[in-house]
Design a protein around this motif. Structure first.
Motif, mmCIF file in Angstrom:
data_model
loop_
_atom_site.group_PDB
_atom_site.id
_atom_site.type_symbol
_atom_site.label_atom_id
_atom_site.label_comp_id
_atom_site.label_asym_id
_atom_site.label_seq_id
_atom_site.Cartn_x
_atom_site.Cartn_y
_atom_site.Cartn_z
ATOM 1 N N ALA A 41 -2.430 8.078 1.594
ATOM 2 C CA ALA A 41 -1.466 7.843 0.509
ATOM 3 C C ALA A 41 -1.147 9.183 -0.154
ATOM 4 O O ALA A 41 -1.617 9.494 -1.250
ATOM 5 C CB ALA A 41 -2.027 6.851 -0.509
ATOM 6 N N GLY A 84 -4.777 3.757 -2.877
ATOM 7 C CA GLY A 84 -5.670 4.693 -2.222
ATOM 8 C C GLY A 84 -6.719 5.202 -3.195
ATOM 9 O O GLY A 84 -6.633 4.984 -4.407
ATOM 10 N N PRO A 137 0.819 -1.210 0.000
ATOM 11 C CA PRO A 137 0.000 0.000 0.000
ATOM 12 C C PRO A 137 0.854 1.264 0.000
ATOM 13 O O PRO A 137 1.904 1.326 0.652
ATOM 14 C CB PRO A 137 -0.820 -0.122 1.289
ATOM 15 N N ALA A 179 -0.082 4.080 1.215
ATOM 16 C CA ALA A 179 -0.401 4.911 2.375
ATOM 17 C C ALA A 179 0.610 4.734 3.494
ATOM 18 O O ALA A 179 1.216 3.675 3.652
ATOM 19 C CB ALA A 179 -1.800 4.576 2.889
ATOM 20 N N CYS A 226 -9.729 -1.368 3.519
ATOM 21 C CA CYS A 226 -10.303 -1.337 2.174
ATOM 22 C C CYS A 226 -10.188 -2.716 1.535
ATOM 23 O O CYS A 226 -9.099 -3.140 1.139
ATOM 24 C CB CYS A 226 -9.573 -0.280 1.324
ATOM 25 N N LYS A 263 -7.567 0.216 -5.532
ATOM 26 C CA LYS A 263 -7.690 1.209 -4.463
ATOM 27 C C LYS A 263 -7.122 0.752 -3.120
ATOM 28 O O LYS A 263 -6.624 1.580 -2.353
ATOM 29 C CB LYS A 263 -9.144 1.651 -4.315
ATOM 30 N N PRO A 264 -7.180 -0.545 -2.754
ATOM 31 C CA PRO A 264 -6.549 -0.924 -1.498
ATOM 32 C C PRO A 264 -5.059 -0.620 -1.459
ATOM 33 O O PRO A 264 -4.484 -0.452 -0.372
ATOM 34 C CB PRO A 264 -6.793 -2.442 -1.433
ATOM 35 N N TYR A 271 -12.494 3.291 2.185
ATOM 36 C CA TYR A 271 -11.221 3.464 1.488
ATOM 37 C C TYR A 271 -10.254 4.343 2.268
ATOM 38 O O TYR A 271 -10.636 5.102 3.148
ATOM 39 C CB TYR A 271 -11.434 4.043 0.088
ATOM 40 N N ILE A 272 -8.996 4.214 1.899
ATOM 41 C CA ILE A 272 -7.938 5.103 2.372
ATOM 42 C C ILE A 272 -7.785 6.227 1.352
ATOM 43 O O ILE A 272 -7.728 5.983 0.143
ATOM 44 C CB ILE A 272 -6.596 4.333 2.501
ATOM 45 N N TRP A 322 -4.055 7.155 8.244
ATOM 46 C CA TRP A 322 -3.462 6.499 7.084
ATOM 47 C C TRP A 322 -3.861 7.260 5.830
ATOM 48 O O TRP A 322 -5.044 7.405 5.523
ATOM 49 C CB TRP A 322 -3.936 5.051 6.996
ATOM 50 N N GLU A 340 -4.850 -0.062 8.903
ATOM 51 C CA GLU A 340 -3.966 -0.253 7.767
ATOM 52 C C GLU A 340 -4.788 -0.523 6.508
ATOM 53 O O GLU A 340 -5.883 -1.098 6.584
ATOM 54 C CB GLU A 340 -2.999 -1.404 8.036
ATOM 55 N N PRO A 341 -4.283 -0.092 5.337
ATOM 56 C CA PRO A 341 -5.088 -0.131 4.107
ATOM 57 C C PRO A 341 -5.748 -1.465 3.804
ATOM 58 O O PRO A 341 -6.949 -1.515 3.495
ATOM 59 C CB PRO A 341 -4.070 0.257 3.033
#
Length: 386
Positions: free
Chosen positions: A52, A318, A33, A35, A207, A314-315, A217-218, A50, A202-203
């Protein structure tokens, strides 16, 4: 004009992974990730979140903000990349910029730090058209220049707009950039209050599109650029069709019957003139929210063969808002060239058609969907370059 659709001839990217498309590709393949845990992102100064975020970098000559520097760096990388692959700009190169909030840092400083006082040069730098105008000057591009804004569907909307320009003969080529550098603590707080952004996990725990336990989502940032052309050249992928619609239902929620989302998918496939059995992948909007998972899983079942697969990056990257589709189309385009889909790993029970980690590319077209907040729907169909 190529009958095969609009080609993506060059790619540039600035993301949470760093400055350059290869950093994006490597980060996705490593399933790492983008992020990081950032301090000072909550109501209290000592809170963390978190996010990104795009790291510091870029050329100070490109402007005073991360927004301007990222936008011009991504565009410059895409133009250089296209040139190396054999692209030569035509007489009329159009410029499109997809963004939603633009220069959030400069506008905040304008009101909060400077009390509305700013030099004329500094004030003009805050306008969304200024970075593109400077890019046009740098390269001598004289086609039309325009900003596209359709919330999280802005990237797809920009690609469809570029295709209409090319198909209509308005331009010979398009440099299209989608930029969002708005993951500030103020914006993050409101998306968290909406119940869609997650800041405290955490991502891959937060997500999980199309999997159990997903919370949303992050937030992410990115600027992604494409050189687009209908002329024959060495392209990554081709955009062979697309469509847009609007739910006209609610400021945040998808219309439950999915009437307009369904029509958008149907129109995009009709525009591309492809049968359902030609579809291999749904590169989903996939933010990990319950309503988006439900909507896209429903349409996957209705429009795609049982052999098709679904994924969302997206995970890892971000949710980059206005630049989200740009990141996701870049991932698919690079994947077509390199024979690999950079899907995130599965971390929980989920949809049976969901990919699990980087996967060798099989035959089939890719449908890229974007469901923007407020009812903005945009779908494009991507084909291999040959």
């Amino acid at each position: 004009m190529s009958p095969q659709g609009m080609g993506i001839a060059g790619i540039g990217a600035v993301t949470g992974y760093g400055w350059g498309r290869e950093m994006l590709w490597d980060g996705l393949l490593e399933a790492k990730p983008a992020a990081a845990l950032v301090e000072g992102y909550g109501v209290e100064e000592d809170e963390t979140a978190w996010v990104a975020r795009i790291p510091d970098g870029g050329d100070p000559e490109d402007g005073p903000s991360r927004f301007a520097r990222a936008m011009r760096a991504a565009a410059r990388e895409a133009i250089t990349d296209a040139g190396r692959r054999g692209w030569l700009p035509g007489r009329r190169v159009g410029l499109l910029h997809a963004t939603v909030q633009g220069e959030v840092d400069l506008w905040r400083d304008f009101y909060v730090e400077h009390g509305g006082r700013q030099s004329v040069r500094g004030y003009l730098a805050m306008m969304p058209s200024t970075p593109m105008s400077l890019l046009a000057q740098e390269y001598g591009f004289h086609g039309p220049s325009m900003v596209v804004s359709a919330m999280c569907a802005s990237g797809n909307a920009g690609l469809i707009t570029a295709k209409s320009w090319l198909d209509g003969g308005l331009v010979d080529d398009v440099v299209f950039v989608s930029t969002d550098v708005s993951a500030t603590c103020e914006n993050l707080l409101h998306f968290e209050r909406l119940g869609v952004a997650v800041t405290d996990a955490e991502p891959l725990d937060a997500c999980r599109p199309f999997q159990e336990g997903s919370r949303g989502y992050i937030m992410g940032e990115a600027s992604v650029a494409f050189v687009l052309s209908n002329r024959d050249t060495n392209v990554y992928t081709r955009v062979v069709g697309g469509a847009m619609s609007h739910d006209a239902h609610h400021v945040t929620s998808i219309e439950p019957n999915l009437t307009q989302v369904r029509e958008c998918f149907r129109d995009a496939l009709a525009d591309a003139r492809v049968p359902a059995d030609a579809l291999g992948y749904l590169n989903a909007h996939g933010p990990g929210t319950r309503q988006c998972d439900r909507a896209e899983a429903t349409l996957l079942g209705e429009f795609f063969p049982a052999t098709a697969r679904v994924y969302s990056v997206k995970p890892l990257a971000g949710h980059c808002q206005a630049a989200a589709a740009g990141v996701e189309v870049a991932a698919a385009a690079l994947g077509y060239e390199r024979g690999l889909i950079p899907a995130p790993p599965r971390v929980a029970p989920g949809h049976p058609q969901l990919l699990d980690g980087p996967t060798p590319l099989a035959d089939g077209l890719t449908v890229k969907s974007s469901l923007g907040m407020g009812g903005h729907n945009a779908v494009v169909v991507l084909a291999p370059p040959a």
